[in-house]
Motif scaffolding. Structure first.
Motif, PDB file in Angstrom:
ATOM      1  N   ASP A   9     -18.335 -50.476 -21.487  1.00 43.09           N
ATOM      2  CA  ASP A   9     -18.713 -49.529 -20.514  1.00 43.09           C
ATOM      3  C   ASP A   9     -20.277 -49.139 -20.555  1.00 43.09           C
ATOM      4  N   ASP A  13     -26.193 -48.696 -25.461  1.00 41.08           N
ATOM      5  CA  ASP A  13     -25.732 -49.587 -26.643  1.00 41.08           C
ATOM      6  C   ASP A  13     -24.958 -50.830 -26.168  1.00 41.08           C
ATOM      7  N   ASP A  14     -24.044 -50.615 -25.189  1.00 41.49           N
ATOM      8  CA  ASP A  14     -23.455 -51.672 -24.701  1.00 41.49           C
ATOM      9  C   ASP A  14     -24.189 -52.958 -24.463  1.00 41.49           C
ATOM     10  N   ASN A  39     -18.712 -44.474 -20.517  1.00 43.41           N
ATOM     11  CA  ASN A  39     -19.967 -43.847 -20.376  1.00 43.41           C
ATOM     12  C   ASN A  39     -20.150 -43.223 -19.306  1.00 43.41           C
ATOM     13  N   ALA A  77     -19.825 -39.990 -20.255  1.00 40.92           N
ATOM     14  CA  ALA A  77     -20.973 -39.382 -21.422  1.00 40.92           C
ATOM     15  C   ALA A  77     -22.324 -39.281 -20.645  1.00 40.92           C
ATOM     16  N   HIS A  81     -26.045 -41.174 -21.739  1.00 42.52           N
ATOM     17  CA  HIS A  81     -26.650 -42.610 -21.045  1.00 42.52           C
ATOM     18  C   HIS A  81     -27.064 -41.922 -19.626  1.00 42.52           C
ATOM     19  N   MET A 124     -16.161 -52.806 -26.667  1.00 44.51           N
ATOM     20  CA  MET A 124     -17.172 -51.594 -26.957  1.00 44.51           C
ATOM     21  C   MET A 124     -17.133 -50.373 -26.084  1.00 44.51           C
ATOM     22  N   MET A 150     -15.646 -51.595 -31.290  1.00 40.43           N
ATOM     23  CA  MET A 150     -16.314 -50.405 -31.701  1.00 40.43           C
ATOM     24  C   MET A 150     -15.376 -49.272 -31.357  1.00 40.43           C
ATOM     25  N   ASN A 158     -17.329 -38.070 -33.387  1.00 37.28           N
ATOM     26  CA  ASN A 158     -18.403 -37.526 -32.420  1.00 37.28           C
ATOM     27  C   ASN A 158     -17.794 -36.870 -31.180  1.00 37.28           C
ATOM     28  N   GLU A 164     -13.504 -40.318 -32.398  1.00 33.87           N
ATOM     29  CA  GLU A 164     -14.547 -41.252 -31.824  1.00 33.87           C
ATOM     30  C   GLU A 164     -14.315 -41.355 -30.358  1.00 33.87           C
ATOM     31  N   PHE A 165     -15.441 -41.281 -29.500  1.00 31.76           N
ATOM     32  CA  PHE A 165     -15.450 -41.372 -28.029  1.00 31.76           C
ATOM     33  C   PHE A 165     -14.662 -42.349 -27.428  1.00 31.76           C
ATOM     34  N   ASN A 166     -14.560 -43.687 -27.729  1.00 31.07           N
ATOM     35  CA  ASN A 166     -13.945 -44.735 -27.187  1.00 31.07           C
ATOM     36  C   ASN A 166     -12.415 -44.555 -27.325  1.00 31.07           C
ATOM     37  N   PHE A 237     -24.298 -48.020 -31.625  1.00 30.54           N
ATOM     38  CA  PHE A 237     -22.912 -48.177 -31.984  1.00 30.54           C
ATOM     39  C   PHE A 237     -22.365 -49.621 -31.731  1.00 30.54           C
ATOM     40  N   ASP A 238     -22.471 -49.809 -30.399  1.00 34.81           N
ATOM     41  CA  ASP A 238     -21.714 -50.903 -29.946  1.00 34.81           C
ATOM     42  C   ASP A 238     -22.568 -52.597 -30.486  1.00 34.81           C
TER      43      ASP A 238
HETATM   44  C1  BDR Z   1     -19.458 -45.192 -28.435  1.00 30.24           C
HETATM   45  O1  BDR Z   1     -19.234 -44.187 -27.402  1.00 30.24           O
HETATM   46  C2  BDR Z   1     -20.172 -44.702 -26.148  1.00 30.24           C
HETATM   47  O2  BDR Z   1     -20.966 -43.681 -25.862  1.00 30.24           O
HETATM   48  C3  BDR Z   1     -20.894 -45.593 -26.716  1.00 30.24           C
HETATM   49  O3  BDR Z   1     -21.260 -46.750 -25.859  1.00 30.24           O
HETATM   50  C4  BDR Z   1     -19.950 -46.489 -27.869  1.00 30.24           C
HETATM   51  O4  BDR Z   1     -19.386 -47.372 -27.490  1.00 30.24           O
HETATM   52  C5  BDR Z   1     -19.691 -44.585 -29.427  1.00 30.24           C
HETATM   53  O5  BDR Z   1     -18.766 -43.629 -30.039  1.00 30.24           O
END
Ligand code: BDR
Ligand code: CA
Length: 313
Positions: A9, A13-14, A39, A77, A81, A124, A150, A158, A164-166, A237-238
């Protein structure tokens, strides 16, 4: 040689993960990039990966996937981003290229069915595409060597204190994937924080070509939240699952039975790694590899070296 499909996404970081993979053509072949909402809106994620490809003059197929989680509301997000998913690089020109004519899961199915060898999927973003792929076309599971993703956490969070977000973005999708027979390597938050890049190294980075110029721009935008948190480093992260393909020896991994929480009020989307011993858990079927730690200096060295390699092409 790792033959991979990236599902993500992008996302700062992707994109950096994609570029680290591109910098290693003798070790990684990227067959396709499939996008998923996370994201940013999925159309923006596709635009971002296409315009970055134009910037480097490359053409890897991009197939667009789901624009919504399976059952939940969207949680983009933008605070990390920007609304485009890749703010901070205004010199990237919108691409005239289009995404492939097929939905990501159809495109993934075709590649997997046609491939004589197994393929690795590197995820990712939220697991919506992967969940729907294996639910709709379970026959392709045997063609997937493993899923290196990831997402998730052992105990840090987070999106929520422990999520975690994903995974949080589409917990039902994550549950389908974790409950499936897929072999999974989970690059969760712990391993990403362990590989963090020092803000000092970002400040001192001197662009010497197109790749390091883009890197500096992306990192300068992306690191804003680390300064706000008073951190001296930032996890990219990714990049972690790609780094694991390149340098597995710099990671410490443990194996766990992992369940995805889909109901918890405080823990929605938590990847619950079961640490109980054999008295409680006599049989663990299909344990997940969970990356727990990594050598930060090696990670950082290889990360920056990848962009210098791209500069020289
Ligand atoms: C993940 O969430 C996204 O914001 C980043 O791209 C990463 O994949 C980190 O928690
Ligand atoms: Ca991502």
């Amino acid at each position: 040689m790792h033959r991979i499909i990236i599902d993500g996404d992008p996302g700062h970081d992707d994109i950096l993960a994609f570029l680290v993979a591109l910098a290693h053509p003798e070790e990684i072949e990227i067959l396709a990039y499939t996008t998923v909402v996370g994201n940013a809106r999925v159309e923006d994620c596709s635009r971002n990966v296409l315009k970055v490809q134009d910037y480097f003059g490359i053409q890897i197929p991009v197939a667009q996937g789901y624009d919504q989680p399976l059952t939940r509301e969207l949680h983009l997000a933008g605070q990390f981003h920007g609304p485009s998913g890749l703010d901070g690089a205004p010199f990237l020109i919108p691409s005239k290229r289009k995404v492939e004519g097929k939905h990501a899961i159809e495109y993934l199915k075709d590649i997997l069915e046609k491939s004589e060898q197994k393929v690795e999927i590197v995820s990712m973003g939220p697991l919506t595409n992967i969940a729907m792929l294996i639910k709709t076309y379970p026959q392709v599971i045997d063609k997937i060597e493993r899923l290196i993703m990831m997402g998730g956490c052992f105990s840090l969070g987070n999106a929520l204190a422990k999520s975690e977000f994903n995974i949080f973005h589409d917990p039902e999708a994550a549950k389908i994937v974790f409950d499936s027979p897929l072999k999974i390597v989970m690059a969760g938050i712990e391993s990403c924080f362990a590989g963090s890049i020092l803000l000092k190294d970002i400040e001192e980075l001197k662009p010497e070509g197109r790749a390091t110029y883009l890197l500096k721009s992306i990192l300068t935008f992306y690191s804003q939240y680390a300064y706000k948190n008073n951190w001296d480093r930032i996890p990219i992260f990714d990049v972690t699952p790609i780094m694991y393909l390149l340098k597995p020896e710099i990671f410490r991994e443990e194996e766990y039975h992992v369940e995805v929480e889909i109901k918890g009020e405080l823990t929605l989307g938590m990847t619950v790694c079961d640490q109980r011993g054999p008295v409680y858990l006599p049989v663990v079927e299909n344990p997940k590899k969970v990356l727990m730690d990594c050598d930060r200096e090696e990670f950082s060295r290889e990360f920056f070296a990848s962009f210098r390699r791209l500069d020289e092409r």
